[in-house]
Design an enzyme around this catalytic site. Sequence first.
Site, mmCIF file in Angstrom:
data_model
loop_
_atom_site.group_PDB
_atom_site.id
_atom_site.type_symbol
_atom_site.label_atom_id
_atom_site.label_comp_id
_atom_site.label_asym_id
_atom_site.label_seq_id
_atom_site.Cartn_x
_atom_site.Cartn_y
_atom_site.Cartn_z
ATOM 1 N N HIS A 170 21.384 79.834 104.060
ATOM 2 C CA HIS A 170 22.737 79.304 103.815
ATOM 3 C C HIS A 170 22.642 78.244 102.729
ATOM 4 O O HIS A 170 22.008 77.208 102.929
ATOM 5 C CB HIS A 170 23.331 78.698 105.096
ATOM 6 C CG HIS A 170 23.583 79.712 106.163
ATOM 7 N ND1 HIS A 170 24.767 80.413 106.262
ATOM 8 C CD2 HIS A 170 22.807 80.170 107.167
ATOM 9 C CE1 HIS A 170 24.710 81.254 107.291
ATOM 10 N NE2 HIS A 170 23.524 81.132 107.859
ATOM 11 N N ASP A 187 17.220 81.541 108.276
ATOM 12 C CA ASP A 187 18.559 81.084 108.707
ATOM 13 C C ASP A 187 18.728 79.592 108.395
ATOM 14 O O ASP A 187 19.397 78.855 109.133
ATOM 15 C CB ASP A 187 18.835 81.376 110.182
ATOM 16 C CG ASP A 187 20.328 81.397 110.516
ATOM 17 O OD1 ASP A 187 21.152 81.289 109.584
ATOM 18 O OD2 ASP A 187 20.670 81.501 111.705
ATOM 19 N N ASN A 213 22.857 78.818 116.376
ATOM 20 C CA ASN A 213 23.312 80.146 116.799
ATOM 21 C C ASN A 213 22.420 81.210 116.187
ATOM 22 O O ASN A 213 22.267 81.203 114.967
ATOM 23 C CB ASN A 213 24.746 80.409 116.342
ATOM 24 C CG ASN A 213 25.762 79.602 117.117
ATOM 25 O OD1 ASN A 213 25.430 78.953 118.095
ATOM 26 N ND2 ASN A 213 27.000 79.645 116.660
ATOM 27 N N ASP A 266 27.659 87.046 108.846
ATOM 28 C CA ASP A 266 27.169 85.837 109.493
ATOM 29 C C ASP A 266 28.263 84.801 109.730
ATOM 30 O O ASP A 266 29.005 84.433 108.841
ATOM 31 C CB ASP A 266 26.057 85.196 108.687
ATOM 32 C CG ASP A 266 25.157 84.373 109.576
ATOM 33 O OD1 ASP A 266 24.593 84.948 110.509
ATOM 34 O OD2 ASP A 266 25.069 83.165 109.346
HETATM 35 O O1 DOR Z 1 23.116 78.399 113.503
HETATM 36 C C1 DOR Z 1 23.808 78.994 112.704
HETATM 37 N N1 DOR Z 1 24.266 78.410 111.601
HETATM 38 N N2 DOR Z 1 24.135 80.258 112.951
HETATM 39 C C2 DOR Z 1 25.031 80.928 112.201
HETATM 40 O O2 DOR Z 1 25.305 82.043 112.497
HETATM 41 C C3 DOR Z 1 25.700 80.279 111.069
HETATM 42 C C4 DOR Z 1 24.895 79.164 110.584
HETATM 43 C C5 DOR Z 1 25.647 78.243 109.678
HETATM 44 O O3 DOR Z 1 26.343 78.713 108.791
HETATM 45 O O4 DOR Z 1 25.511 77.029 109.841
HETATM 46 ZN ZN ZN Z 2 24.011 84.249 112.199
HETATM 47 ZN ZN ZN Z 3 22.874 82.382 109.366
#
Ligand code: DOR
Ligand code: ZN
Ligand code: ZN
Length: 391
Positions: free
Chosen positions: A20, A265, A238, A112
């Site tokens: 991200h 992630d 998540n 996502d």
């Molecule tokens: O922990 C998470 N953070 N899970 C996700 O699916 C999205 C992500 C986020 O964009 O911060």
């Molecule tokens: Zn995710």
């Molecule tokens: Zn993610």
Amino acid sequence: TVIDAQGLIALPGFVDLHTHLREPGREDTETVETGSAAAALGGYTAVFAMANTDPVADNPVVVEHVWRRGREVALVDVHPIGAVTVGLKGERLAELGAMARSNANVRIFSDDGMCVADPLIMRRALEYSRGLDVLIAQHAEEPRLTVGAQAHEGETAARLGLAGWPAAAEESIVARDCLLAGHVGARLHVCHVSTAGTADVLRWAKARGTQVSAEVTPHHLLLDDDRLNTYDPVNKVNPPLRAISDTKALREALAEGVIDCVATDHAPHAPQDKDCEWSAARPGMLGLQTALSVVIQTMVQPGLLDWRGVARVMSERPAEIAGLPDHGRPIAVGEPANLVLVDPKATWTVNGAELASLASNTPYEGMEFPGVVKATLLRGKVTARDGKVAR
Ligand code: DOR
Ligand code: ZN
Ligand code: ZN
């Protein structure tokens, strides 16, 4: 430049299928530039930028912006991921073709933070993906089973009074989408597998010939819900940190190849979104600069993977899954290398404030880790050296 590689291990540059970068929309937490720096320092030469930006990456304008910024920064190959659906509601399929044909050349589409709950939309996306030769990745959450969820549904959540996120919310939708992908003859990629049961579903789907690949995050390999006792929101993510039995099963599934690769992630968040009550905190944790060390600690040190295996799960398999021909393989003679040099004997101590990310929400603060990235090379050019970004 001369790099003394005595005692170092050379691996193909790492490929992260799930980062991200927060640009556009939350440049206070990460940008293409700061995230690229973190990636280079972590040994990465390619990252895939997740689609849940603001605005969402559901059109050519947004994906081309991310792609162009990646090229300008030039520390790592930044490949934007397109959103499967329009916006965050997931009611309508996005224009996958327009994004695939754009300058950004989008290869992966995902949901996502959005969740394709509707099986008909998922079916259409999978059917569409075959003709476009792109990959549909899914966040692996049945949102109707996670309403209000705050932690893995189990003993710890019950004791702490946190609403539960059942393992079945992940396993049921992964099974559904494996069946749909098999039915329409499409490929499917499963994001951040977090339970033993999902590994079982993947083992079963692969055995019956489904073209499915899967990733596991470093934090789901190392951390379990035992850490939630302090209610520190740095541990909120998540899918949630699961039971220790899941952690063990995920390590074994990665060693076995049932889970194909490691993806970070990497999810930067602003201090105000983490220094608050558990229920108000945003989910997610940093990962790019700590991934290799966590893989060494959880997989190499216990004898589950050798260095060849590290190259496989950090570089070769993700490059194959995403279709990056110039990544993830040994260097051919005369070809500019995508390469990382690692000191396997050195250790370092994590300090969130010193990480290259704009955010500092690392769950590993103060932990001493094995494995130091000494240099990263992108197409023969040094992008990081001795803990500093090279420009
Ligand atoms: O922990 C998470 N953070 N899970 C996700 O699916 C999205 C992500 C986020 O964009 O911060
Ligand atoms: Zn995710
Ligand atoms: Zn993610």
